[in-house]
Design an enzyme around this catalytic site. Structure first.
Site, PDB file in Angstrom:
ATOM      1  N   HIS A   1      42.794  23.290  17.616  1.00 56.83           N
ATOM      2  CA  HIS A   1      43.733  24.400  17.495  1.00 56.83           C
ATOM      3  C   HIS A   1      43.586  25.279  18.738  1.00 56.83           C
ATOM      4  CE1 HIS A   1      46.273  27.338  15.547  1.00 56.83           C
ATOM      5  NE2 HIS A   1      45.426  28.267  15.946  1.00 56.83           N
TER       6      HIS A   1
ATOM      7  N   ASP B   1      44.282  25.721   9.416  1.00 56.63           N
ATOM      8  CA  ASP B   1      43.463  26.169  10.554  1.00 56.63           C
ATOM      9  C   ASP B   1      42.171  26.858  10.113  1.00 56.63           C
ATOM     10  OD1 ASP B   1      45.376  25.100  12.256  1.00 56.63           O
ATOM     11  OD2 ASP B   1      46.495  26.961  12.355  1.00 56.63           O
TER      12      ASP B   1
HETATM   13  C1  GAR Z   1      47.457  21.412  21.925  1.00 58.67           C
HETATM   14  O1  GAR Z   1      47.398  22.617  22.645  1.00 58.67           O
HETATM   15  C2  GAR Z   1      46.856  21.592  20.542  1.00 58.67           C
HETATM   16  O2  GAR Z   1      45.768  22.478  20.529  1.00 58.67           O
HETATM   17  C3  GAR Z   1      48.024  22.166  19.800  1.00 58.67           C
HETATM   18  O3  GAR Z   1      49.138  21.453  20.256  1.00 58.67           O
HETATM   19  C4  GAR Z   1      48.904  21.046  21.603  1.00 58.67           C
HETATM   20  C5  GAR Z   1      49.133  19.546  21.692  1.00 58.67           C
HETATM   21  O4  GAR Z   1      49.091  19.118  23.017  1.00 58.67           O
HETATM   22  N1  GAR Z   1      47.854  22.033  18.391  1.00 58.67           N
HETATM   23  C6  GAR Z   1      48.298  22.914  17.503  1.00 58.67           C
HETATM   24  O5  GAR Z   1      48.932  23.907  17.806  1.00 58.67           O
HETATM   25  C7  GAR Z   1      47.972  22.586  16.063  1.00 58.67           C
HETATM   26  N2  GAR Z   1      48.289  23.674  15.205  1.00 58.67           N
HETATM   27  P1  GAR Z   1      48.916  17.586  23.362  1.00 58.67           P
HETATM   28  O6  GAR Z   1      49.985  16.832  22.546  1.00 58.67           O
HETATM   29  O7  GAR Z   1      49.191  17.496  24.822  1.00 58.67           O
HETATM   30  O8  GAR Z   1      47.527  17.176  22.976  1.00 58.67           O
END
Ligand code: GAR
Length: 189
Positions: A109, A145
């Protein structure tokens, strides 16, 4: 087993670390499959190019969260994974699903939990005047979360930061702590 919804950069960091740190030889661990709730997720195409098994399960094709989660569970359980890794998987999971994977379901997160659960974490951190932001790897519980914290990384919030610039600084750290958290869990499994 890795679940994604978008670009999959955390997934790629884990796949690359699995290779360079020889997870197969050291822990008998391999990436069983990558599953996305969006067929067009760029991360899914990347995983396929790497020779990893992939599947797309469009949540819009199901009548309820329960029906989608049942299909997702069936897809995951075909591979009997030791760990289910949520990497930018942007769906809220039902309590039954979370319970089924209790102890082996983890998430990353983009905030220093327990601060800023939910969405728009970087914008909210800037608006609150936070001097520090970061990312958290945690076990998944049915409360969004929440769950035991496994790894965190802290970055400064700079005076001229936008959500984008702060997000990029945080994401670079996500790519460090998520593979590390997975490796630690494999080492004790
Ligand atoms: C990341 O920043 C992750 O922490 C976030 O989405 C992004 C995915 O990036 N996750 C959340 O917000 C979950 N609630 P990625 O697809 O490049 O790994």
């Amino acid at each position: 087993m890795i679940l994604i919804s978008g670009s999959g950069s955390n997934m790629a960091a884990i796949v690359e670390t699995a290779r360079t740190q020889r997870w197969q030889a050291r822990f008998g661990a391999r990436i069983a499959a990558v599953v996305s709730n969006k067929a067009a997720a760029p991360g899914l195409a990347w995983a396929k190019e790497q020779g990893i098994a992939t599947a797309a399960l469009d949540h819009k094709g199901y009548d309820s969260r329960e029906a989608f989660d049942a299909a997702l569970k069936a897809e995951i359980d075909r591979h009997a994974p030791a760990l289910v890794v949520l990497a930018g998987f942007m769906r809220i999971l039902t309590p039954g699903f979370v319970q089924h994977y209790e102890g082996r379901l983890i998430n990353i997160h983009p905030s220093l939990l327990p601060a800023f659960p939910g969405l728009k974490t970087h914008q909210r951190a800037i608006e609150m005047g936070c001097r520090f932001a970061g990312a958290t790897v945690h076990r998944v519980t049915s409360e969004l979360d929440h769950g035991e914290i496994l790894e965190q990384a802290v970055v400064p919030v700079l005076p001229d930061d936008t959500a984008e610039s702060l997000g990029a600084r945080v994401l670079a750290q996500e790519h460090v702590i998520y593979p590390r958290a997975v490796e630690r869990l494999l080492a004790v499994a």
